[in-house]
Design a protein around this motif. Structure first.
Motif, short mmCIF file in Angstrom:
data_model
loop_
_atom_site.label_atom_id
_atom_site.label_comp_id
_atom_site.label_asym_id
_atom_site.label_seq_id
_atom_site.Cartn_x
_atom_site.Cartn_y
_atom_site.Cartn_z
N VAL A 194 0.84 -1.20 0.00
CA VAL A 194 0.00 0.00 0.00
C VAL A 194 0.87 1.25 0.00
CG1 VAL A 194 -1.72 1.31 1.29
CG2 VAL A 194 -1.92 -1.18 1.12
N ASP A 195 1.94 1.24 0.79
CA ASP A 195 2.79 2.42 0.87
C ASP A 195 3.47 2.72 -0.47
OD1 ASP A 195 2.15 2.99 3.45
OD2 ASP A 195 3.89 2.00 4.33
N ARG A 196 3.90 1.70 -1.18
CA ARG A 196 4.50 1.93 -2.50
C ARG A 196 3.46 2.46 -3.47
NH1 ARG A 196 7.17 -2.91 -1.19
NH2 ARG A 196 5.73 -4.15 -2.46
N ALA A 197 2.24 1.98 -3.35
CA ALA A 197 1.18 2.41 -4.26
C ALA A 197 0.84 3.89 -4.07
CB ALA A 197 -0.06 1.56 -4.06
N PHE A 198 0.88 4.37 -2.83
CA PHE A 198 0.47 5.75 -2.53
C PHE A 198 1.64 6.73 -2.47
CE2 PHE A 198 -3.45 3.70 -1.36
CZ PHE A 198 -4.41 4.66 -1.51
N LEU A 199 2.84 6.27 -2.77
CA LEU A 199 4.02 7.11 -2.61
C LEU A 199 4.03 8.27 -3.61
CD1 LEU A 199 6.75 7.49 -1.18
CD2 LEU A 199 7.77 6.10 -3.00
N VAL A 200 4.07 9.48 -3.09
CA VAL A 200 4.24 10.70 -3.89
C VAL A 200 5.12 11.64 -3.06
CG1 VAL A 200 2.07 10.59 -5.19
CG2 VAL A 200 2.11 11.67 -2.92
N PRO A 201 5.67 12.70 -3.67
CA PRO A 201 6.40 13.70 -2.87
C PRO A 201 5.49 14.27 -1.78
CG PRO A 201 6.76 14.07 -5.20
CD PRO A 201 5.68 13.03 -5.11
N LYS A 202 6.07 14.61 -0.66
CA LYS A 202 5.28 15.18 0.42
C LYS A 202 4.55 16.43 -0.08
CE LYS A 202 7.65 13.41 4.48
NZ LYS A 202 6.47 12.62 4.87
N PRO A 203 3.32 16.63 0.36
CA PRO A 203 2.51 17.73 -0.20
C PRO A 203 3.13 19.10 0.04
CG PRO A 203 1.47 16.76 1.74
CD PRO A 203 2.60 15.86 1.38
N TRP A 204 2.85 19.99 -0.88
CA TRP A 204 3.48 21.31 -0.91
C TRP A 204 2.47 22.27 -1.53
CZ3 TRP A 204 7.32 23.56 1.34
CH2 TRP A 204 8.09 24.57 0.74
N THR A 205 1.99 23.24 -0.77
CA THR A 205 0.95 24.15 -1.23
C THR A 205 1.41 25.59 -1.00
OG1 THR A 205 -0.75 22.54 -0.63
CG2 THR A 205 -1.48 24.81 -1.04
N PHE A 206 1.63 26.35 -2.08
CA PHE A 206 2.05 27.74 -1.95
C PHE A 206 0.88 28.65 -1.60
CE2 PHE A 206 5.44 26.75 -5.39
CZ PHE A 206 6.33 26.30 -4.43
N ASP A 207 -0.26 28.41 -2.23
CA ASP A 207 -1.40 29.33 -2.08
C ASP A 207 -1.98 29.24 -0.68
OD1 ASP A 207 -2.20 30.44 -4.96
OD2 ASP A 207 -1.48 28.39 -5.17
N ARG A 208 -2.33 30.41 -0.13
CA ARG A 208 -2.96 30.46 1.19
C ARG A 208 -4.34 31.09 1.03
NH1 ARG A 208 2.31 31.60 1.42
NH2 ARG A 208 2.12 33.87 1.36
N PHE A 209 -5.32 30.47 1.67
CA PHE A 209 -6.70 30.92 1.47
C PHE A 209 -7.49 30.73 2.75
CE2 PHE A 209 -5.70 26.79 -0.36
CZ PHE A 209 -6.48 25.94 0.39
#
Length: 417
Positions: free
Chosen positions: A402-417
């Motif tokens: 499961v961990d390999r299946a869901f592996l992506v770079p850690k989330p990163w969000t510039f926009d603030r709202f």
């Protein structure tokens, strides 16, 4: 008394603005500022306003913004929650919880599969099913501590004119889709209102091919006393290592004007390894024996799945070494439709999701919605959730799959709202 939750009407903007001003008092943001923001803000206007009415009076309001967020290469419809405001006379009555829960139902009806926000208090939003989904390492360093690469630095130019702005947007779009998880699919309105400000400047790195390969947006903190001024990096995006080196090198040259750079690094960037001296300024934070402080951990974005079935169907999987079928039980106090149980079948990078009606599965997974949301967006792995007591799996051998299946770079969000 009966509360009614509904979209705001155009004639209510003034009332909502006064309500929001009570919740976010500021000498720079009065009623008129909020009225303009709620109508002309960078991420949405009147169409996103949601209110609570009691006996003909507005007692609560928030924004339910119409956003798209890139997750695993898919632009998913997401409700951005902002400006959550409760009348001063109606606080500590559970009104915000009821208003947002009603907002979840409204968002699901319009087709949003998830929600994102920046919290005023993380614990409150965790009780509503949100999980923390973003970290940054904040460094405060003199510019000359950054590495200089003259050849790459010579490819960095100030953004000037529409062609350059279009190139900057193209770099962001490619990175958001292909290299990052958690960025917003920005609109023309978002770019115009968030970027064109007098205190911001930007540079582009142009590769040998003549195409832009990276950019940085910086904010000049000239509003401070001369001896306290600094420059802060608001955004930095690169598609190539050359662009990364070029942007670092450009920042390293700014010491004549700015005594310090404030730089927020992605956790996987290893920015401290690039510095000549990664130690924080003396006495700015306590040391631990011979260990020295290097950066401040910032946390902010929170994320919540609103529609488990549709969100899982849309999400790309990275690596599935084998076919895997799970029985998924979800604890969700606000959205009962999410609880399942679900039969989740993983194969060929996709998930088939349907109500579980019995039959064999490879494993059973039980977890709350905030934990599932964090795994979904890549903030934590299933093994970490299990180790922390935030999830249970009856067959631990499937966790690594499961961990390999869901592996992506850690989330990163510039926009603030």
């Amino acid at each position: 008394m009966t509360e009614t939750y509904r979209p705001a009407r155009p004639d209510e903007i003034g009332v909502v603005a006064r309500l929001v001003a009570h919740s976010f008092p500021s000498p720079d943001r009065g009623h008129e500022w909020w009225e303009d923001f709620l109508v002309n803000g960078p991420h949405g206007g009147l169409e996103s306003l949601w209110v609570t009415e009691e006996n003909g009076r507005l007692i609560g309001a928030c924004q339910l913004l119409w956003l798209r967020q890139w997750i695993s290469g898919v632009p998913m419809r997401v409700t951005g929650v902002g400006a959550v405001s409760i009348a001063p006379t109606h606080r500590k009555r559970g009104l915000a919880t009821r208003m947002l829960t009603a907002g979840f139902e409204h968002a699901r009806e319009r087709g949003d599969v998830a929600s994102a926000l920046f919290p005023f208090r993380a614990a409150f939003y965790e009780s509503l099913g949100y999980g923390l989904a973003g970290e940054a390492h904040q460094y405060q360093v003199p510019p000359n501590l950054l590495p200089d690469d003259k050849a790459e630095r010579m490819r960095v130019r100030l953004v000037d004119g529409e062609r350059d702005e279009a190139a900057m947007r193209a770099v962001y779009s490619e990175a958001a889709q292909r290299l990052q998880t958690g960025q917003l699919d920005r609109t023309e309105r978002t770019w115009t209102k968030s970027w064109r400000r007098d205190d911001l400047a930007a540079v582009l790195y142009w590769g040998e091919s003549g195409e832009a390969e990276g950019y940085a947006i910086v904010r000049y903190r000239a509003d401070l006393a001369v001896d306290r001024r600094f420059i802060e990096v608001e955004e930095r995006v690169w598609l190539t290592l050359g662009a990364q080196r070029g942007i670092y090198a450009w920042l390293s040259t700014l010491g004549d004007q700015w005594r310090e750079i404030v730089y927020r690094a992605h956790p996987e960037e290893h920015f401290g390894d690039r510095l000549n001296e990664p130690r924080l300024p003396l006495l700015s934070a306590p040391s631990w024996g011979l260990w020295f402080p290097s950066a401040t951990l910032l946390r902010g974005p929170m994320f919540r799945i609103l529609d488990v079935q549709e969100a899982l169907r849309q999400r790309n999987l990275v690596v599935v070494d084998q076919e895997l079928t799970l029985k998924l039980d979800v604890v969700d106090l606000q959205v009962p439709e999410n609880r399942g149980p679900w039969r989740v079948h993983m194969e060929d990078g996709r998930m088939e999701v349907e109500p579980y009606t019995g039959g064999p599965v490879d494993a059973e997974v039980h977890l709350p919605i905030d934990t599932l949301s964090r795994i979904f967006i890549g903030a934590v792995a299933l093994w970490q959730a299990v180790a922390g007591g935030e999830a249970t799996v009856d067959r631990p051998e499937v966790i690594s799959v499961v961990d390999r299946a869901f592996l992506v770079p850690k989330p990163w969000t510039f926009d603030r709202f």
